[in-house]
Design a protein around this motif. Structure first.
Motif, PDB file in Angstrom:
ATOM      1  N   LYS A 138       0.831  -1.213   0.000  1.00  0.00           N
ATOM      2  CA  LYS A 138       0.000   0.000   0.000  1.00  0.00           C
ATOM      3  C   LYS A 138       0.868   1.267   0.000  1.00  0.00           C
ATOM      4  CE  LYS A 138      -4.342  -1.423   2.140  1.00  0.00           C
ATOM      5  NZ  LYS A 138      -4.873  -1.875   3.443  1.00  0.00           N
ATOM      6  N   SER A 139       1.949   1.217   0.749  1.00  0.00           N
ATOM      7  CA  SER A 139       2.763   2.440   0.937  1.00  0.00           C
ATOM      8  C   SER A 139       3.500   2.836  -0.339  1.00  0.00           C
ATOM      9  CB  SER A 139       3.776   2.219   2.061  1.00  0.00           C
ATOM     10  OG  SER A 139       4.793   1.337   1.637  1.00  0.00           O
ATOM     11  N   LYS A 168      -9.145 -14.711 -11.104  1.00  0.00           N
ATOM     12  CA  LYS A 168      -9.663 -14.150 -12.378  1.00  0.00           C
ATOM     13  C   LYS A 168     -10.997 -13.438 -12.153  1.00  0.00           C
ATOM     14  CE  LYS A 168      -9.284 -16.360 -16.376  1.00  0.00           C
ATOM     15  NZ  LYS A 168      -8.242 -15.700 -17.152  1.00  0.00           N
ATOM     16  N   SER A 169     -11.818 -14.013 -11.294  1.00  0.00           N
ATOM     17  CA  SER A 169     -13.153 -13.431 -11.060  1.00  0.00           C
ATOM     18  C   SER A 169     -13.052 -12.044 -10.441  1.00  0.00           C
ATOM     19  CB  SER A 169     -13.966 -14.350 -10.140  1.00  0.00           C
ATOM     20  OG  SER A 169     -13.493 -14.244  -8.794  1.00  0.00           O
ATOM     21  N   LYS A 170     -11.904 -11.741  -9.866  1.00  0.00           N
ATOM     22  CA  LYS A 170     -11.711 -10.434  -9.217  1.00  0.00           C
ATOM     23  C   LYS A 170     -11.204  -9.371 -10.196  1.00  0.00           C
ATOM     24  CE  LYS A 170     -13.016 -11.553  -5.147  1.00  0.00           C
ATOM     25  NZ  LYS A 170     -14.115 -10.846  -4.454  1.00  0.00           N
ATOM     26  N   GLY A 171     -10.964  -9.801 -11.457  1.00  0.00           N
ATOM     27  CA  GLY A 171     -10.590  -8.824 -12.482  1.00  0.00           C
ATOM     28  C   GLY A 171      -9.122  -8.437 -12.525  1.00  0.00           C
ATOM     29  N   VAL A 172      -8.271  -9.180 -11.833  1.00  0.00           N
ATOM     30  CA  VAL A 172      -6.823  -8.946 -11.945  1.00  0.00           C
ATOM     31  C   VAL A 172      -6.216 -10.097 -12.742  1.00  0.00           C
ATOM     32  CG1 VAL A 172      -6.630  -7.650  -9.791  1.00  0.00           C
ATOM     33  CG2 VAL A 172      -6.305 -10.134  -9.760  1.00  0.00           C
ATOM     34  N   ILE A 195       3.258 -18.112  -0.330  1.00  0.00           N
ATOM     35  CA  ILE A 195       2.565 -18.299   0.953  1.00  0.00           C
ATOM     36  C   ILE A 195       1.642 -19.514   0.840  1.00  0.00           C
ATOM     37  CG2 ILE A 195       2.637 -15.810   1.429  1.00  0.00           C
ATOM     38  CD1 ILE A 195      -0.319 -15.597   0.804  1.00  0.00           C
ATOM     39  N   GLU A 196       1.329 -20.102   2.008  1.00  0.00           N
ATOM     40  CA  GLU A 196       0.376 -21.219   2.044  1.00  0.00           C
ATOM     41  C   GLU A 196      -1.036 -20.705   1.734  1.00  0.00           C
ATOM     42  OE1 GLU A 196       3.069 -24.277   3.309  1.00  0.00           O
ATOM     43  OE2 GLU A 196       0.950 -24.386   2.707  1.00  0.00           O
ATOM     44  N   GLU A 197      -1.816 -21.458   0.987  1.00  0.00           N
ATOM     45  CA  GLU A 197      -3.223 -21.143   0.720  1.00  0.00           C
ATOM     46  C   GLU A 197      -3.436 -19.644   0.416  1.00  0.00           C
ATOM     47  OE1 GLU A 197      -4.085 -24.108   4.318  1.00  0.00           O
ATOM     48  OE2 GLU A 197      -5.814 -22.851   3.830  1.00  0.00           O
ATOM     49  N   PRO A 198      -2.831 -19.152  -0.641  1.00  0.00           N
ATOM     50  CA  PRO A 198      -2.891 -17.709  -0.958  1.00  0.00           C
ATOM     51  C   PRO A 198      -4.300 -17.192  -1.217  1.00  0.00           C
ATOM     52  CG  PRO A 198      -2.000 -18.974  -2.798  1.00  0.00           C
ATOM     53  CD  PRO A 198      -2.061 -19.912  -1.638  1.00  0.00           C
ATOM     54  N   THR A 199      -5.232 -18.084  -1.596  1.00  0.00           N
ATOM     55  CA  THR A 199      -6.594 -17.606  -1.892  1.00  0.00           C
ATOM     56  C   THR A 199      -7.195 -16.857  -0.711  1.00  0.00           C
ATOM     57  OG1 THR A 199      -6.800 -19.595  -3.244  1.00  0.00           O
ATOM     58  CG2 THR A 199      -8.806 -18.337  -2.901  1.00  0.00           C
ATOM     59  N   ARG A 200      -6.726 -17.170   0.501  1.00  0.00           N
ATOM     60  CA  ARG A 200      -7.260 -16.525   1.703  1.00  0.00           C
ATOM     61  C   ARG A 200      -7.078 -15.004   1.660  1.00  0.00           C
ATOM     62  NH1 ARG A 200      -3.707 -18.465   6.221  1.00  0.00           N
ATOM     63  NH2 ARG A 200      -2.191 -18.610   4.527  1.00  0.00           N
ATOM     64  N   PHE A 201      -6.028 -14.555   0.932  1.00  0.00           N
ATOM     65  CA  PHE A 201      -5.675 -13.120   1.016  1.00  0.00           C
ATOM     66  C   PHE A 201      -5.750 -12.381  -0.317  1.00  0.00           C
ATOM     67  CE2 PHE A 201      -4.569 -13.472   5.308  1.00  0.00           C
ATOM     68  CZ  PHE A 201      -3.759 -14.579   5.521  1.00  0.00           C
ATOM     69  N   VAL A 202      -6.354 -12.988  -1.320  1.00  0.00           N
ATOM     70  CA  VAL A 202      -6.411 -12.344  -2.641  1.00  0.00           C
ATOM     71  C   VAL A 202      -7.047 -10.961  -2.558  1.00  0.00           C
ATOM     72  CG1 VAL A 202      -7.565 -12.473  -4.896  1.00  0.00           C
ATOM     73  CG2 VAL A 202      -6.326 -14.459  -4.007  1.00  0.00           C
ATOM     74  N   ASP A 203      -8.166 -10.842  -1.867  1.00  0.00           N
ATOM     75  CA  ASP A 203      -8.871  -9.535  -1.805  1.00  0.00           C
ATOM     76  C   ASP A 203      -7.981  -8.467  -1.175  1.00  0.00           C
ATOM     77  OD1 ASP A 203     -12.048 -11.144  -1.019  1.00  0.00           O
ATOM     78  OD2 ASP A 203     -10.984 -10.845  -2.912  1.00  0.00           O
ATOM     79  N   GLU A 204      -7.261  -8.834  -0.111  1.00  0.00           N
ATOM     80  CA  GLU A 204      -6.389  -7.843   0.549  1.00  0.00           C
ATOM     81  C   GLU A 204      -5.240  -7.407  -0.368  1.00  0.00           C
ATOM     82  OE1 GLU A 204      -7.555 -10.563   1.832  1.00  0.00           O
ATOM     83  OE2 GLU A 204      -8.255 -10.271   3.892  1.00  0.00           O
ATOM     84  N   ILE A 219      -5.332  -7.315  -3.606  1.00  0.00           N
ATOM     85  CA  ILE A 219      -5.927  -6.431  -4.630  1.00  0.00           C
ATOM     86  C   ILE A 219      -6.155  -5.045  -4.022  1.00  0.00           C
ATOM     87  CG2 ILE A 219      -7.967  -6.025  -6.069  1.00  0.00           C
ATOM     88  CD1 ILE A 219      -8.149  -9.131  -6.348  1.00  0.00           C
ATOM     89  N   ASP A 220      -6.711  -5.002  -2.815  1.00  0.00           N
ATOM     90  CA  ASP A 220      -6.918  -3.692  -2.145  1.00  0.00           C
ATOM     91  C   ASP A 220      -5.598  -2.943  -1.961  1.00  0.00           C
ATOM     92  OD1 ASP A 220      -9.575  -4.272  -1.986  1.00  0.00           O
ATOM     93  OD2 ASP A 220      -9.521  -4.896   0.138  1.00  0.00           O
ATOM     94  N   ALA A 221      -4.519  -3.712  -1.759  1.00  0.00           N
ATOM     95  CA  ALA A 221      -3.206  -3.074  -1.519  1.00  0.00           C
ATOM     96  C   ALA A 221      -2.597  -2.550  -2.817  1.00  0.00           C
ATOM     97  CB  ALA A 221      -2.252  -4.077  -0.869  1.00  0.00           C
ATOM     98  N   GLY A 222      -3.141  -3.049  -3.980  1.00  0.00           N
ATOM     99  CA  GLY A 222      -2.655  -2.499  -5.250  1.00  0.00           C
ATOM    100  C   GLY A 222      -2.123  -3.504  -6.255  1.00  0.00           C
ATOM    101  N   ALA A 223      -2.306  -4.797  -6.016  1.00  0.00           N
ATOM    102  CA  ALA A 223      -1.806  -5.819  -6.957  1.00  0.00           C
ATOM    103  C   ALA A 223      -2.530  -5.735  -8.298  1.00  0.00           C
ATOM    104  CB  ALA A 223      -1.994  -7.221  -6.363  1.00  0.00           C
TER     105      ALA A 223
END
Ligand SMILES: O=C(CO)[C@@H](O)[C@H](O)COP(=O)(O)O
Ligand SMILES: [Co+2]
Length: 218
Positions: free
Chosen positions: A52-53, A104-108, A68-77, A79-83
């Motif tokens: 983010k910074s 893909k469903s998140k548009g990135v 990271i393990e099980e990355p799907t857990r943090f995809v939204d975060e 994306i919010d951070a700028g990925a």
């Protein structure tokens, strides 16, 4: 023309903002951001606050490499951070197809990374869904390691699959031990994006190092 994605894992974190502006100024094509959790790989790097910074310092795509393990857990975060691109490891999710579809469903853009020991053949059925395949040419976890030579064969295999599935626009990215000594053969093998950490940030000579990489691939 091969694209260069500097890995900020090798940046000078006491002046990270300056380094981000420098790679942008001196011609990087995207920012490679290595996220490590200390479980999937034996190292811990950084997470959302750092991403983010630096987000507003450049318009370059943020190419986020999740070790990271099980990355799907943090995809939204992320994306919010700028990925802009989220690359996950084949080895990090039991249902890798669901993880890819979720991103893909998140548009990135979605990338899939293979550790050196993971055969390319395992991902053939996933190629149509991918924007990027990341071939690890070192065992993940650290910058400054030596390029594993058989990675060139894996690059050729991925290139052949991209052609088989008419994925001309797919990014074939190589990550680990890339430098002036091997960038040309890596590109000729079929890679169209190279990650470079130590080769870009070495001695803080970013302009000189990026220029040398560009010259070495001609
Ligand atoms: O993902 C990783 C390491 O796990 C890479 O992105 C490295 O950070 C690349 O560093 P160099 O090998 O280019 O120094
Ligand atoms: Co990486």
């Amino acid at each position: 023309m091969v694209k260069i994605a500097p890995s900020i894992l090798s940046a000078d974190f006491s002046k990270l903002g300056e380094d981000i502006r420098s790679i942008d100024k001196y011609g990087a094509d995207m920012v490679h951001i290595d996220v490590m959790d200390g479980k999937f790989v034996p190292n811990i790097s950084f997470g959302f606050p750092i991403i983010k910074s630096i987000r507003n310092l450049t318009d370059l795509e943020f190419d986020v490499h999740l070790m990271i393990e099980e990355p799907t857990r943090f995809v939204d975060e992320f994306i919010d951070a700028g990925a802009d691109i989220i690359t996950i490891h084949y080895e990090s999710e039991v249902h890798i197809d669901r993880a890819i579809n979720y991103i893909k469903s998140k548009g990135v853009k979605v990338g899939l990374s293979l550790n050196p020991g993971t055969p390319v053949s395992l991902i053939e059925n996933l190629i149509p869904a991918l924007d990027l395949v990341l071939i690890m040419s070192v065992n993940p976890g650290f910058g400054g390691q030596k390029f594993i030579p058989y990675s060139l064969d894996k690059i050729k295999e991925v290139k052949a699959l991209a052609e088989k599935y008419n994925k001309d626009e797919m990014m074939i990215q190589v990550d680990g031990g890339v430098g002036t000594q091997n960038i040309k053969e890596i590109n000729e093998a079929g890679a169209n994006v190279v990650v470079a950490g130590s080769a870009v940030f070495r001695n803080g000579e970013i302009e000189k190092n990026i220029e040398a990489l560009r010259k070495a691939v001609i």
